[in-house]
Scaffold this motif. Structure first.
Motif, mmCIF file in Angstrom:
data_model
loop_
_atom_site.group_PDB
_atom_site.id
_atom_site.type_symbol
_atom_site.label_atom_id
_atom_site.label_comp_id
_atom_site.label_asym_id
_atom_site.label_seq_id
_atom_site.Cartn_x
_atom_site.Cartn_y
_atom_site.Cartn_z
ATOM 1 N N ARG A 51 43.156 30.973 45.146
ATOM 2 C CA ARG A 51 42.019 31.702 44.581
ATOM 3 C C ARG A 51 41.392 32.599 45.646
ATOM 4 O O ARG A 51 41.019 33.735 45.382
ATOM 5 C CB ARG A 51 40.990 30.724 44.013
ATOM 6 N N TYR A 55 41.159 36.753 45.779
ATOM 7 C CA TYR A 55 39.932 37.499 46.059
ATOM 8 C C TYR A 55 40.199 38.602 47.087
ATOM 9 O O TYR A 55 39.845 39.758 46.882
ATOM 10 C CB TYR A 55 38.849 36.536 46.559
ATOM 11 N N VAL A 113 33.948 29.579 42.909
ATOM 12 C CA VAL A 113 34.291 30.127 41.590
ATOM 13 C C VAL A 113 33.122 30.948 41.045
ATOM 14 O O VAL A 113 33.321 32.045 40.519
ATOM 15 C CB VAL A 113 34.698 28.997 40.619
#
Length: 138
Positions: A51, A55, A113
């Motif tokens: 994740r 980004y 998140v």
């Protein structure tokens, strides 16, 4: 990353009421602890490296498409300021907002998140780019 004077963390997974070492190295370190010895466990969910990689790749794509910043690191600082991910510093009697860290050590996964969602929303509104538009262009 752990400080040099600290031992690296042991990662575990929950299996029913038990915590089991995630990898063999974790299980080996647990096995070194004498049976019945009391140990302290700090519960923190692990971050998802993919994740974070997404980004940074997304920021690179935004910079390439818009030239809104010299590089993704500068855009990252702007994103943190504009999404409110800041720390307050008092200087000369004034409160100054400075970008806060998103490092694994300073931010758990649920918080990251939420930050990522805010970053994507800011970039979509400010630059008109979404992860979906980047995928379509690729």
């Amino acid at each position: 990353m752990a400080k040099k004077s600290e031992t690296p963390p042991i990662y575990v997974t929950r299996r029913g009421p038990n915590l089991t070492g995630e990898m063999q190295a974790d299980r080996d370190r647990i096995a070194e602890i004498p049976e019945g010895e009391r140990i302290r466990v700090e519960i923190r969910t692990g971050r998802v490296p993919k994740r974070l990689a997404f980004y940074w790749a997304f920021l690179r794509n935004v910079v390439e498409a818009t030239h809104c910043a010299p590089n993704e690191k500068i855009l990252h600082q702007l994103v943190k300021l504009r999404t409110g991910h800041t720390d307050d510093v008092i200087m000369g009697g004034y409160v100054i907002k400075v970008p806060a860290s998103i490092s694994f050590e300073n931010m758990d996964e649920p918080t990251f998140v939420r930050f990522l969602d805010s970053a994507i929303e800011f970039i979509a509104l400010e630059f008109g780019i979404t992860p979906e538009s980047v995928e379509r262009a690729a």
